[in-house]
Design a protein around this motif. Sequence first.
Motif, PDB file in Angstrom:
ATOM      1  N   UNK A 254     -27.379 -12.206  29.464  1.00 48.71           N
ATOM      2  CA  UNK A 254     -26.729 -11.881  28.191  1.00 48.71           C
ATOM      3  C   UNK A 254     -25.501 -12.755  27.974  1.00 48.71           C
ATOM      4  N   UNK A 255     -25.483 -13.408  26.822  1.00 50.45           N
ATOM      5  CA  UNK A 255     -24.374 -14.298  26.477  1.00 50.45           C
ATOM      6  C   UNK A 255     -23.662 -13.753  25.240  1.00 50.45           C
ATOM      7  N   UNK A 256     -22.350 -13.551  25.314  1.00 49.12           N
ATOM      8  CA  UNK A 256     -21.587 -13.082  24.157  1.00 49.12           C
ATOM      9  C   UNK A 256     -20.605 -14.195  23.768  1.00 49.12           C
ATOM     10  N   UNK A 257     -20.595 -14.545  22.482  1.00 54.27           N
ATOM     11  CA  UNK A 257     -19.775 -15.679  22.051  1.00 54.27           C
ATOM     12  C   UNK A 257     -19.320 -15.488  20.609  1.00 54.27           C
ATOM     13  N   UNK A 258     -18.229 -16.138  20.258  1.00 53.21           N
ATOM     14  CA  UNK A 258     -17.712 -16.109  18.890  1.00 53.21           C
ATOM     15  C   UNK A 258     -18.719 -16.800  17.958  1.00 53.21           C
ATOM     16  N   UNK A 259     -19.166 -16.087  16.930  1.00 54.87           N
ATOM     17  CA  UNK A 259     -20.240 -16.602  16.062  1.00 54.87           C
ATOM     18  C   UNK A 259     -19.884 -17.914  15.365  1.00 54.87           C
ATOM     19  N   UNK A 260     -18.676 -17.957  14.758  1.00 55.25           N
ATOM     20  CA  UNK A 260     -18.293 -19.146  13.976  1.00 55.25           C
ATOM     21  C   UNK A 260     -18.185 -20.371  14.863  1.00 55.25           C
ATOM     22  N   UNK A 261     -17.608 -20.177  16.043  1.00 53.67           N
ATOM     23  CA  UNK A 261     -17.430 -21.289  16.981  1.00 53.67           C
ATOM     24  C   UNK A 261     -18.797 -21.812  17.437  1.00 53.67           C
ATOM     25  N   UNK A 262     -19.682 -20.883  17.749  1.00 55.54           N
ATOM     26  CA  UNK A 262     -21.042 -21.235  18.201  1.00 55.54           C
ATOM     27  C   UNK A 262     -21.781 -21.975  17.080  1.00 55.54           C
ATOM     28  N   UNK A 308     -17.525 -18.673  27.105  1.00 51.61           N
ATOM     29  CA  UNK A 308     -18.283 -17.532  26.618  1.00 51.61           C
ATOM     30  C   UNK A 308     -18.215 -16.443  27.665  1.00 51.61           C
ATOM     31  N   UNK A 309     -18.780 -15.316  27.324  1.00 52.74           N
ATOM     32  CA  UNK A 309     -18.859 -14.214  28.270  1.00 52.74           C
ATOM     33  C   UNK A 309     -20.335 -14.140  28.652  1.00 52.74           C
ATOM     34  N   UNK A 310     -20.659 -14.418  29.925  1.00 50.88           N
ATOM     35  CA  UNK A 310     -22.074 -14.486  30.298  1.00 50.88           C
ATOM     36  C   UNK A 310     -22.367 -13.671  31.543  1.00 50.88           C
ATOM     37  N   UNK A 311     -23.391 -12.846  31.456  1.00 50.17           N
ATOM     38  CA  UNK A 311     -23.866 -12.122  32.632  1.00 50.17           C
ATOM     39  C   UNK A 311     -25.317 -12.524  32.854  1.00 50.17           C
ATOM     40  N   UNK A 312     -25.581 -13.064  34.029  1.00 49.75           N
ATOM     41  CA  UNK A 312     -26.963 -13.447  34.313  1.00 49.75           C
ATOM     42  C   UNK A 312     -27.029 -14.680  35.178  1.00 49.75           C
ATOM     43  N   UNK A 313     -28.254 -15.168  35.395  1.00 53.71           N
ATOM     44  CA  UNK A 313     -28.449 -16.368  36.228  1.00 53.71           C
ATOM     45  C   UNK A 313     -28.135 -17.609  35.406  1.00 53.71           C
ATOM     46  N   UNK A 314     -27.707 -18.683  36.099  1.00 51.71           N
ATOM     47  CA  UNK A 314     -27.516 -19.970  35.412  1.00 51.71           C
ATOM     48  C   UNK A 314     -28.855 -20.365  34.801  1.00 51.71           C
ATOM     49  N   UNK A 336     -21.457 -12.640  18.500  1.00 49.81           N
ATOM     50  CA  UNK A 336     -22.901 -12.390  18.596  1.00 49.81           C
ATOM     51  C   UNK A 336     -23.316 -12.369  20.066  1.00 49.81           C
ATOM     52  N   UNK A 337     -24.433 -11.718  20.303  1.00 57.29           N
ATOM     53  CA  UNK A 337     -24.973 -11.695  21.663  1.00 57.29           C
ATOM     54  C   UNK A 337     -26.335 -12.361  21.664  1.00 57.29           C
ATOM     55  N   UNK A 347     -35.482 -15.963  22.693  1.00 58.82           N
ATOM     56  CA  UNK A 347     -34.104 -15.466  22.798  1.00 58.82           C
ATOM     57  C   UNK A 347     -33.869 -14.454  21.690  1.00 58.82           C
ATOM     58  N   UNK A 348     -33.069 -13.441  21.981  1.00 62.71           N
ATOM     59  CA  UNK A 348     -32.788 -12.416  20.969  1.00 62.71           C
ATOM     60  C   UNK A 348     -31.327 -12.455  20.580  1.00 62.71           C
ATOM     61  N   UNK A 349     -31.089 -12.648  19.289  1.00 67.00           N
ATOM     62  CA  UNK A 349     -29.726 -12.769  18.777  1.00 67.00           C
ATOM     63  C   UNK A 349     -29.374 -11.488  18.012  1.00 67.00           C
ATOM     64  N   UNK A 350     -28.264 -10.857  18.388  1.00 66.02           N
ATOM     65  CA  UNK A 350     -27.846  -9.643  17.665  1.00 66.02           C
ATOM     66  C   UNK A 350     -26.346  -9.710  17.388  1.00 66.02           C
ATOM     67  N   UNK A 351     -25.903  -9.143  16.256  1.00 64.76           N
ATOM     68  CA  UNK A 351     -24.469  -9.100  15.975  1.00 64.76           C
ATOM     69  C   UNK A 351     -23.816  -7.996  16.808  1.00 64.76           C
TER      70      UNK A 351
END
Length: 372
Positions: A254-262, A308-314, A336-337, A347-351
């Motif tokens: 799971x990756x969480x990041x600022x939408x506008x920046x991404x 970003x904020x990331x939980x998971x394998x590289x 967004x996640x 990949x699943x993108x959700x706000x």
Amino acid sequence: MKFIVSSTYLLKQLQVLGGVINSSNTLPILDNFLFELDHSKLTVSASDLETTMASTLDVESDSTGSVAIPARLLLDTLKTFPEQPLTFVVEDNNTIEISSNHGKYALAYASGEEFPKAVVLEDPSKTVVTGDILASAISKTIFAAGNDDLRPVMSGVFFQFSTEGLTFVATDAHKLVKYSRADVTASQVAEFIMPKKPLNLLKGILAASEEDVTIEYNESNAKFTFENSELICRLIDGKYPNYEAVIPKENPNKLVIDRTQFLNSVRRVSIFSNKTTHQIRLKIAGAELNISAEDIDYSNKAEERLTCDYQGDDMQIGFNSRFLTEMLNNLNSDDVQLEMSLPNRAGILTPIDGLDEGEQITMLVMPVMLNS
């Protein structure tokens, strides 16, 4: 038949209806607006046989009758008038005369009898939704619908109504959007596929409307009634694919990041991507997201690093940058996640924020194979 109406009021209604008329019609009568006068109520309709839309206007009149007036000619004329009352009079010599403050204009009309009659829905089911919710559901999904004539079911938006809520789905097999509302429900379970054209019309009209929209539907047609207008359209025939089956359930990364920046990074980097594949590479390790693209034919390449904020394998995964950009553009959230399982799974993108109570959006994007 004679009536008086404000020029800007008439133009505003006709411009909306004009969106229904095709540039090349098989039946010449469809190049006209149908004017049906019943004393102080004037109903104007436009149709392309698949979609018919009608608006009722208040006018000054004590007569009745129906005529079909050339749409293009009438619209072009009305656009040039400042706000003023216009008098329409049907003359004996098969012309309708428009009188303004400064002049008179005569247009040839056709008989209103020739205009195709709108479909009457037999025994329809019914749901009521507010205009802004419907407009929002349409604009969040319609961009993901396909354009493939060979798969007509995918070229529309799938409406799924139940007593628990409403769901709207669109997909073109590369991307999929599922938009659902738990705060609006239907009295019974129903599903149908709406074509794009009437949806685009509705989206434009209802964007800021708090008014209720009544949706009636049966096997073959749907009717939307709101304020002083109604739109009837033929539904797309066929069975919608089982979209739930393609949404991966287990997504440990799971990756969480600022939408506008991404979004800005993806846009910039994608300029350097291959012009046919639009492929960009996301490489995620720890709290760093590396976005890169390369066009080997022209030796162009770009890469950006974001925190970003990331939980998971590289992992490394490739996406079509156009799909990713479209999806990020159609979300209003700050963050967004992106959930992923494997580089070859969607990949699943959700706000994460910015949603109304009871509103849910899931966007799915298929990956592209990376040439390592």
